[in-house]
Each structure stands twice: as C-alpha cells, then as structure tokens.
Design a protein around this motif. Structure first.
Motif, short mmCIF file in Angstrom:
data_model
loop_
_atom_site.label_atom_id
_atom_site.label_comp_id
_atom_site.label_asym_id
_atom_site.label_seq_id
_atom_site.Cartn_x
_atom_site.Cartn_y
_atom_site.Cartn_z
N GLY A 120 36.84 3.31 29.98
CA GLY A 120 36.21 4.19 28.99
C GLY A 120 34.71 4.30 29.20
N ASP A 121 34.07 3.17 29.52
CA ASP A 121 32.61 3.21 29.68
C ASP A 121 32.21 4.08 30.85
N PHE B 251 32.65 7.68 29.87
CA PHE B 251 31.65 8.05 28.88
C PHE B 251 30.31 8.31 29.55
N LYS C 51 40.99 2.73 23.89
CA LYS C 51 39.92 2.27 24.76
C LYS C 51 39.24 3.40 25.53
N LYS D 242 36.42 6.23 23.32
CA LYS D 242 35.14 5.97 23.97
C LYS D 242 34.58 7.24 24.58
N GLY E 270 32.31 7.81 21.70
CA GLY E 270 31.38 6.75 22.06
C GLY E 270 31.66 5.42 21.43
N VAL E 271 32.80 5.28 20.75
CA VAL E 271 33.16 3.99 20.14
C VAL E 271 34.55 3.62 20.60
N THR E 272 34.87 2.32 20.64
CA THR E 272 36.25 1.96 20.95
C THR E 272 36.94 1.51 19.68
#
Lengths: 141, 186
Positions: free
Chosen positions: B9-10, B13, B85, B89, B93-95
């Motif tokens: 996810g990061d 993102f 996840k 994300k 921007g959040v999990t």
C-alpha cells in the motif's frame, strides 16, 4: 522498427468500445471491427473452458505467420488487445500502460457511460503518446 | 520489465497523484451539506451517499487493479486484507485493520482509527441518524461487485455518533462469476 497494426478494447459483454488502427495494414471498416471484437470475446471465453489446466484466464498471445495478437483481460472483464507485427517486444507492458490510461482518462471522465464506446479526447492524446514507435521500448521501465 | 509487480500500500500511495487532504475533507463536507439541504431527510441522504459511493466504486476498482498490480484473490479473507491494507492506503492514505471474522469466513469488520473524511466534522442534533461516511460503504460494495462479489456493507461503529473508532461490517453474500452461454445441456 516493429509496428502495431491495431488496438481494440472490449467491454465485459464483448462489445467493442474502442478501436484504433495504425497504418493501412490494420485498417478495417466498422462492421468488421465489431465482428472481430465479438469473435475474439467468444474465442477468449471458449479457450478458458477448453484449457486442460484449471484456473486458466484465457488467451494471452496468438501467434500467426503475419501477425501477433496480445490480449490483456482485467479482473473486471475488460479486454484490451493489440494486433502487431510478429515478434514485437514489450506488448504486455504496453497493454498494462493502456489499461492505466483507460482508468485515468476514460473511467474518471464523468461524461463517460460505463460499457459504452469511448469518446474521450484525453485518452486519445495520451494513447498516441504511449504508442509512438520510438517510445514503445521505453515502456519496459 | 513490466511496471506492475504487486506493491504494498505504501509503495502504491507514493506513486499515485495526491490532493490536499483538507481540500478533500472540505469538499466532501460541502457535498454532504448540500445533500442535506436538497433532500432534507437523513435517511434519503444516507441512501444517496451509498448510491454515489457505488457509482464511484464501479470505476475505482479498475484504477485500483491497474495501479496496485494485485492479482486475483484466493478467498474472501485475502480480499478483505487487500482492501484494508492496499485499497484504503492508496485512496485515503490510511490503513484499516480486519477483525471479527465469522465462522464461515464470509463476514468481517474493517476498523479505521483515522478517517480523513471526518476531520473538523461534528453532527448537529438534527442529523444524528446520518452515516456521514456512507460513501465508503457504497464504494466498497460497487468495487467488489465489479469483481464478481455481491456484498452488504454496513456501519457498526461511528466516531461521529460517540464510538471510539469507525467500523464497517462487510458481508459477502455470494460470488457471481461471469456466465457464458456455452453449456451443451441447454
């Protein structure tokens, strides 16, 4: 320089939503392109049933004497396929790039109705940039 | 080298275009405010938010699949993990965390501790029945429907109603794979 003859995008029911030919080798009239699209949709589906292995997701590559056909099917059922010169490289990468362009410039267009023919200027512009012959090898990033 | 090996996810993102979070929050707030003015009834607004979310979800799923490079999920557990996840994300921007699985593995809760849609928001007394983030339930339902899963998504906990977190219950009703009319026995 290996060339692309034509590009097709078909929706999940098999209807042609986008067709572009590049050069006279790929040119065909509207009826033929529609017919070819539904034919491919059916063949793709039949190939999944014919496959001797389980979990087959359909034809990805068809190689003939005078052309290759590379096909990409998304998990949502949209198929993007390109007819090109035999042994053209980087077509899978190109298909994924076109899929991203589809999500960015077609699906995000609020005037585009789902499953309908694509008439989005930004998509055409960005697609031409992606397909320019000297840039195709660079798509393998 | 094709650009799409499955990413976390990061990583996804970091690669997508982002917009100012406050702009996003305030725009969403303006939409809800306008719906309340136009429709007046809280139940109607809830339904409309869900419908809007559904329309977004059916288109969002392709972008998600194209940019994250995830492949087909083996079972619903994997689907829920990927949504929590990678999906959340990538777009918010959040999990989220996945909890409370039922015995058959068809129903789970997605818990959000942080929710960018609700910054600066307080519900007045007249709107206590409003599910402010109902657009999210529509998005999940719409997106999963395009990959052959019929689901039901409801809110269990909502911080705007005084709870301690946001909890969405996602229940898989049935898998509906594409049917091709090629059966010989028809």
């Amino acid at each position: 320089m290996a060339a692309i003859y034509s590009l097709f995008i078909i929706n999940k029911s098999g209807g042609l939503i986008f067709y572009k030919d590049y050069g006279s080798a790929g040119r065909m009239d509207t009826n033929d392109s529609l017919r070819l699209a539904s034919l491919w949709h059916s063949m793709h589906a039949i190939s999944q049933q014919l496959s001797p292995t389980t979990g087959c997701s359909g034809i990805e590559l068809l190689q003939a004497d005078t052309f290759d056909l590379h096909c990409f099917q998304s998990l949502t059922g949209t198929k993007i396929f390109v007819v090109c010169e035999p042994s053209t490289l980087h077509m899978e990468g190109l298909l994924k790039v076109i899929y991203e362009l589809y999500t960015d410039y077609v699906l995000k267009n609020p005037f585009y109705e789902m499953e309908m023919p694509i008439r989005c200027e930004l998509f055409d512009v960005n697609l031409s940039q992606a397909i320019q012959k000297d840039r195709v090898p660079l798509l393998g990033r | 080298m094709a650009p799409l090996a499955p990413r976390t996810g990061d990583a996804v993102f970091a690669n997508v275009e982002r917009v100012n979070a406050e702009l996003f929050t305030l725009t969403y707030g303006a939409i809800v405010r306008q719906l309340l003015t136009d429709l007046e009834e809280v139940e109607e607004v809830n339904k409309q938010l869900d419908q809007m979310g559904y329309n977004i979800g059916v288109r969002l799923i392709d972008e998600f699949l194209a940019k994250s490079g995830v492949s087909s999920c083996v079972d619903f557990r994997e689907t829920a993990d990927v949504i929590a996840k990678v999906g959340f994300k990538m777009f918010l921007g959040v999990t989220a965390s996945v909890t409370n699985w039922d015995a058959e593995g068809t129903s789970c809760s997605l818990v959000l501790d942080d929710n960018p849609l609700v910054d600066f928001v307080e519900l007045p007394d007249t709107c206590q029945g409003l599910y402010y983030c109902n657009i999210l339930s529509g998005v999940i339902r719409g997106a999963l429907e395009m990959v052959s899963m019929k689901t039901e998504v409801t809110w269990i906990r909502d911080m705007l109603h005084g709870d301690d977190a946001y909890e969405l219950r996602v229940k898989l009703l049935k898998q509906v794979p594409e049917e091709y009319p090629y059966k010989d026995d028809e």
